[in-house]
Design a protein around this motif. Structure first.
Motif, short mmCIF file in Angstrom:
data_model
loop_
_atom_site.label_atom_id
_atom_site.label_comp_id
_atom_site.label_asym_id
_atom_site.label_seq_id
_atom_site.Cartn_x
_atom_site.Cartn_y
_atom_site.Cartn_z
N LEU A 64 4.75 -6.10 3.01
CA LEU A 64 4.34 -6.60 4.46
C LEU A 64 3.31 -5.83 4.89
CD1 LEU A 64 7.13 -7.12 7.10
CD2 LEU A 64 5.09 -6.19 7.72
N TYR A 65 2.30 -6.43 5.29
CA TYR A 65 1.01 -5.84 5.70
C TYR A 65 0.77 -6.01 7.18
CZ TYR A 65 -0.71 -6.10 0.74
OH TYR A 65 -0.83 -5.86 -0.55
N PHE A 66 0.43 -4.99 7.86
CA PHE A 66 -0.25 -5.19 9.44
C PHE A 66 -1.22 -3.93 9.71
CE2 PHE A 66 3.54 -2.17 8.88
CZ PHE A 66 2.90 -0.71 9.41
N ASN A 67 -1.61 -4.10 10.53
CA ASN A 67 -2.95 -3.22 11.30
C ASN A 67 -2.29 -2.26 12.23
OD1 ASN A 67 -4.90 -5.66 11.36
ND2 ASN A 67 -5.35 -4.29 10.04
N SER A 68 -2.48 -0.89 12.30
CA SER A 68 -2.18 -0.12 13.22
C SER A 68 -3.18 0.58 13.89
CB SER A 68 -1.21 0.92 12.84
OG SER A 68 -0.84 2.01 13.76
N GLN A 85 -0.85 3.43 3.40
CA GLN A 85 -2.01 3.08 3.94
C GLN A 85 -3.17 2.61 2.88
OE1 GLN A 85 -4.19 6.56 5.32
NE2 GLN A 85 -5.92 5.18 6.84
N VAL A 86 -3.38 1.37 3.32
CA VAL A 86 -4.24 0.57 2.52
C VAL A 86 -5.61 1.07 2.51
CG1 VAL A 86 -5.05 -1.53 1.56
CG2 VAL A 86 -2.77 -1.25 2.44
N ALA A 87 -6.12 1.02 3.50
CA ALA A 87 -7.72 1.63 3.99
C ALA A 87 -7.83 1.56 5.55
CB ALA A 87 -8.79 0.62 3.22
N GLY A 88 -8.28 2.62 5.94
CA GLY A 88 -8.46 2.80 7.17
C GLY A 88 -7.10 2.44 8.18
N ASP A 122 -0.23 -1.53 23.19
CA ASP A 122 -1.53 -2.03 22.35
C ASP A 122 -1.55 -1.18 21.02
OD1 ASP A 122 -2.32 -4.15 23.59
OD2 ASP A 122 -3.99 -3.08 24.84
N LYS A 123 -0.82 -0.04 20.96
CA LYS A 123 -0.84 0.66 19.82
C LYS A 123 0.26 0.20 18.48
CE LYS A 123 -4.08 3.71 21.05
NZ LYS A 123 -3.85 5.22 21.31
N ALA A 124 0.91 -0.64 19.07
CA ALA A 124 2.03 -1.36 18.07
C ALA A 124 1.21 -2.09 16.98
CB ALA A 124 2.99 -2.28 18.66
N PRO A 125 2.06 -1.97 15.91
CA PRO A 125 1.30 -2.59 14.67
C PRO A 125 1.11 -4.23 15.10
CG PRO A 125 3.60 -1.86 14.20
CD PRO A 125 3.42 -1.68 15.41
N THR A 126 0.05 -4.88 14.46
CA THR A 126 -0.54 -6.20 15.08
C THR A 126 -0.69 -6.83 13.61
OG1 THR A 126 -2.66 -5.22 14.89
CG2 THR A 126 -1.65 -5.61 17.02
N GLY A 127 -0.79 -8.23 13.76
CA GLY A 127 -0.82 -9.08 12.67
C GLY A 127 -0.10 -9.14 11.33
N PRO A 128 1.23 -8.77 11.41
CA PRO A 128 2.05 -8.76 10.50
C PRO A 128 1.97 -10.01 9.39
CG PRO A 128 3.47 -9.26 12.19
CD PRO A 128 1.98 -9.04 12.66
N LEU A 375 -13.48 -9.01 4.30
CA LEU A 375 -13.22 -7.80 4.72
C LEU A 375 -11.68 -8.04 5.02
CD1 LEU A 375 -15.63 -6.86 7.58
CD2 LEU A 375 -15.81 -6.43 5.20
N GLN A 376 -10.85 -6.78 4.94
CA GLN A 376 -9.49 -6.70 5.32
C GLN A 376 -9.19 -7.14 6.45
OE1 GLN A 376 -9.19 -2.50 4.57
NE2 GLN A 376 -8.77 -2.03 6.77
N PRO A 377 -7.95 -7.52 7.07
CA PRO A 377 -7.56 -8.00 8.16
C PRO A 377 -7.91 -6.63 9.24
CG PRO A 377 -5.80 -8.82 6.70
CD PRO A 377 -6.98 -7.90 5.95
N ALA A 378 -8.06 -6.78 10.33
CA ALA A 378 -8.28 -5.67 11.42
C ALA A 378 -7.87 -6.28 12.93
CB ALA A 378 -9.57 -5.05 11.34
N TYR A 379 -7.26 -5.14 13.62
CA TYR A 379 -6.74 -5.59 14.89
C TYR A 379 -5.94 -6.62 15.13
CZ TYR A 379 -10.42 -2.04 15.54
OH TYR A 379 -11.02 -0.65 15.38
N GLY A 380 -5.42 -7.00 14.17
CA GLY A 380 -4.30 -8.29 14.38
C GLY A 380 -4.76 -9.53 13.85
N SER A 381 -5.96 -9.50 12.93
CA SER A 381 -6.38 -10.78 12.82
C SER A 381 -5.68 -11.51 11.62
CB SER A 381 -7.93 -10.74 12.33
OG SER A 381 -8.15 -9.98 11.35
N GLY A 382 -4.93 -11.00 10.81
CA GLY A 382 -3.93 -11.44 9.88
C GLY A 382 -4.68 -12.01 8.52
N PRO A 383 -3.87 -12.67 7.93
CA PRO A 383 -4.12 -13.06 6.47
C PRO A 383 -5.07 -14.13 6.54
CG PRO A 383 -2.06 -14.10 7.14
CD PRO A 383 -2.33 -13.09 8.21
#
Length: 826
Positions: A64-68, A85-88, A122-128, A375-383
């Protein structure tokens, strides 16, 4: 490729396994923890995963992937799961050995520990999203994801650091009470405040249609003039001439005469344009019966030649129409520099001829099991690589359109190409280019390569990246920079829009970068450089030469004009003596504790400075500390009055004596180096156009006031009592103008600006509820049964005597409600 991957995200889960589309996810901030290891606090949160599918979530074989946006402690997190942590800022949750799976209808909890105290939701995980090992290229978004409300004291605990946990309605009431409600006749008639306004006697009635006379060179301005008149018109004369006593090319003289009509003369077409914006502000609101204009004469010119707004489209992409909208709003309020943040770690947003990977890879975010695809997902942009906030760029045609649209409004576009840090999108795109061409046998595969494959440097950026830096040891880095600058210059020439500068980044190169790069060390030996600080100077020597070769001067963040050094064992930025005569323009954001005077020290040293202080001008900062108030908070909380109270030439006028100790003020020479001000919007939390509106407006109007108008009397008054009285009068005029005229005009003209309507202030006193608002003139409506107010709810016309849960909201002229405030009146 993007279309195929977008279709893949709709694929079903493997047979007998739960689909991510039918999982439920909830995040809750549980408590803040204070101990010797973290005296400023850490935050404990949890993820609750529920399986609403008819099939189980298997014991193994999924992630299960997400951004933080904030760091998270990795490792075992409970329920037999592991966080990695995958990256960043990109993480994944996967089952460890011994995980039993999650049956249909069952839930599990995941413990998340943030090493710092977090406040904002806004610091919660995004884009799971969920990925099965059996289908590694298929990411399935989890749409049933929500944040649980913050309602308990331990969730907002601030320990013993003296910080206030929440802003209450009573706090807001007392803050709003710093201004008085003013009758329309007493409100300043024009914002930004003009240099000279001489009121006459009588009015010019607006009747019939407008007749506009102007030379051919003012055709654009003449067209604007015709659009300003609705119910009735007047004779309007536009001319370029000499505005007596004013040397600024943006100066103008506006006269409104009961018999002769309206005349605007500018020192240039820009001056005429700004005179028309003033005329717009003077016009009666739409729908006014028997419209008329006051007889007057205004002579006006800006305080600063640089009055800017920066829009970041790299973190989250925003399309051409959004850019046009903000260019219109900038022009309306006399802002003239559009700082276009086009590239960053998470996106490259401009098509560059000859380097298609910059946009085919660097402008696309989404899931992929293989490196170098996107690029990898960022800021909740998702898969999904078709997600509009993660993926997108401006074609060369788009960019030319933007340039011409801005030029017609006398706005200079200043593109930013971020480097040497904040460059992950470019680094990854050029690495993918290298691998593609090398596999094809090309001898030019490394021509634009930006990273040293043998680099073992240890560093971490504020965004948690360790692979995002352009390497100055590689000659290919400078070949890349030269190519990009040349192509951007070509776009400006194709648009017929002169280009004077390009913003070359410089922000936040992490400590440790380049330290263990063989290519950088070879460069240092060749150039006889002792430290990586010298290598930084070498890098920007080369960048400056490239920029100058193309007929431009270099702009950049403050680090371009600074040199890192140590003072008493702590890092400190000092003016870099190497570049003071190069004509660099430095944008200074850092006025945080310890660096309050950095902008002044750089100006005193001879650098041209644009003031963009984070504690006053960063529009992405949240208004206050309440968890559900949108925005970030790493630099400050910024309310409307914080922006309004900014004094450009004396940051520290109202600071404590302790804060001023050892800090430099501006010398007379330094004052001449201040080019102007810039409002800045980074878009980490901004995935749609409405959030831009919310964060930027009406705070941008206070920036416009400070950038155009001279210091108000309260800013230069030495007597604190007199200064306070002057401030109350001026602040009252400003907020009444916004609430009674400026923002209602946007509403009634259907400008499509969903500006922030702040919550009212509420105070229970003597068994009644008192209500006020930061913007007098907005209608306040209330309920007493605990329901949210609507446009049909009763108006607040005085103290509210009803008992119960009193909820109050302000409404704009179209009936759009703002944030709701609530108190209990027993």
């Amino acid at each position: 490729m993007a279309t195929q991957a977008g279709q893949q995200t709709m694929a079903k889960a493997p047979d007998g396994a739960a689909s991510g589309a039918r999982l439920q996810l909830r995040w809750e901030l549980q408590r803040n923890v204070f101990d010797a290891a973290a005296p400023k606090g850490r935050t404990q949160a949890r993820l609750i995963v529920r399986n609403n599918d008819g099939q189980p979530l298997p014991a193994q074989g999924w992630s299960l992937y997400f951004n933080s946006m904030d760091e998270l402690q990795t490792g075992a997190v409970g329920s037999g799961l592991v966080l990695e942590q995958v990256a960043g800022p990109f993480f994944r949750l996967r089952p460890a050995d011994g995980f039993k799976g999650l049956a249909p209808g069952q839930s599990l909890e995941v413990s998340l520990l943030y090493p710092y105290r977090i406040v904002k939701l806004d610091k919660a995980p995004t884009g799971p999203y969920l990925v099965y090992d059996a289908a590694p290229d298929t990411g399935v978004a989890i749409p049933d994801y929500a944040l649980m409300p913050v309602t308990r004291p331990e969730q907002v605990d601030t320990g013993d650091n003296g910080l206030k946990a929440l802003v209450t309605p009573a706090d807001t009431y007392r803050r709003n009470a710093r201004a008085d409600v003013m009758p329309p006749a007493a409100i300043p008639p024009v914002l930004p405040t003009p240099l000279q306004l001489q009121a006459g006697t009588g009015t010019l009635r607006l009747a019939g249609s407008a007749t506009v006379s102007a030379p051919a060179a003012l055709a654009t301005e003449a067209a604007l003039a015709r659009t300003l008149f609705g119910a009735g018109g007047a004779a309007v004369k536009l001319a370029v001439g000499t505005v007596a006593g004013q040397s600024s090319p943006e100066a103008y003289r506006l006269t409104i005469d009961a018999n002769d009509g309206i005349a605007i003369t500018g020192n240039s077409a820009a001056g005429v344009f700004y005179g028309l914006q003033t005329l717009r502000d003077l016009m009666p609101l739409p729908g006014t019966t028997e419209p008329a204009l006051p007889v007057l004469t205004i002579v006006d010119a800006p305080r600063f030649g640089y009055r800017g707004f920066q829009l970041d489209v790299a973190r989250n992409f925003h399309g051409k129409d959004t850019v046009f909208k903000w260019l219109d709003l900038m022009a309306r309020h006399k802002l003239n520099k559009f700082h276009f943040h086009l590239t960053d770690d998470e996106g490259w947003r401009l098509e560059i001829a000859g380097l298609p990977e910059l946009t085919s890879i660097g402008a696309v975010r989404g899931h992929s099991a293989k490196p170098g695809v996107r690029l990898q997902p960022a800021y909740g942009s998702g898969p999904d690589p078709k997600n509009a906030s993660g993926t997108g760029h401006y074609s060369r045609t788009d960019y030319i359109e933007i340039l011409r649209y801005a030029a017609a409004r006398h706005i200079e576009v200043i593109p930013e190409i971020e480097m040497p840090g904040h460059a992950r999108a470019a680094v990854q795109a050029m690495e993918a280019r290298y691998h593609r061409l090398k596999a094809a046998g090309s001898k030019d595969a490394a021509k634009y390569l930006l990273n040293d494959f043998d680099d073992r440097s240890v560093y971490k950026s504020p965004q948690m990246f360790n692979d995002h830096v352009v390497n100055p040891g590689l000659e290919s880095s400078f070949t890349f920079i030269d190519h990009v600058v040349a192509e951007v210059v070509k776009l400006h020439k194709a648009a017929g829009v002169p280009m004077r500068t390009i913003h070359m980044g410089g922000d936040e190169l992490p400590d440790g970068a380049w330290e263990k790069s063989p290519a950088s060390h070879a460069r240092m030996r060749k150039e006889k450089l002792e430290t990586t600080a010298d290598l930084w100077d070498y890098f920007y020597d080369r960048v400056d030469a490239i920029v100058k070769k193309h007929g431009l001067f270099a702009s950049g963040w403050e680090e371009m004009a600074s040199r890192k050094t140590l003072l008493h064992g702590r890092h400190k930025l000092i003016p870099n003596p190497r570049f003071t005569q190069r004509g660099f323009s430095a944008y200074v954001w850092n006025n945080t504790v310890g660096a309050e005077d950095l902008a002044y020290r750089l100006a005193n040293a001879g650098y041209d400075i644009v003031l963009a202080p984070v504690t006053k001008m960063y529009m992405d900062m949240a208004h206050n500390q309440n968890p559900d108030e949108p925005g970030v908070n790493w630099g400050a909380y910024v309310e409307l009055d914080d922006v309004y109270d900014f004094i450009p030439f004396d940051y520290l006028k109202n600071a404590t004596d302790k804060a001023r100790i050892g800090k430099d003020g501006l010398t007379d020479y330094g004052k001449r180096r201040i080019r102007g001000l810039e409002a800045t919007l980074f878009t980490e939390t901004v995935r749609d156009a409405q959030r831009i509106d919310y964060l930027v407006m009406p705070r941008l109007l206070a920036v416009a006031e400070r950038a155009w108008a001279p210091d108000p009397a309260w800013a230069t008054e030495a007597d604190s009592g007199k200064a306070a009285a002057l401030h109350r009068t001026a602040w009252s005029g400003f907020v009444n103008a916004l609430g009674q005229r400026v923002l209602p005009r946007l509403d009634l003209e259907r400008a499509g600006v969903d500006y922030r309507i702040a919550p009212p202030g509420l105070l229970v006193e003597g068994g009644k509820v008192l209500a006020n608002h930061v913007l007098p003139g907005l209608a306040l409506r209330y309920t007493s049964d605990g329901s949210a107010p609507t446009a049909a709810s009763p108006l607040v016309s005085g103290p509210i005597a009803e008992r119960g849960v009193i909820k109050v909201a302000a409404f704009d002229r179209n009936g759009r409600p703002g944030l709701v405030a609530s108190v209990e009146n027993r």
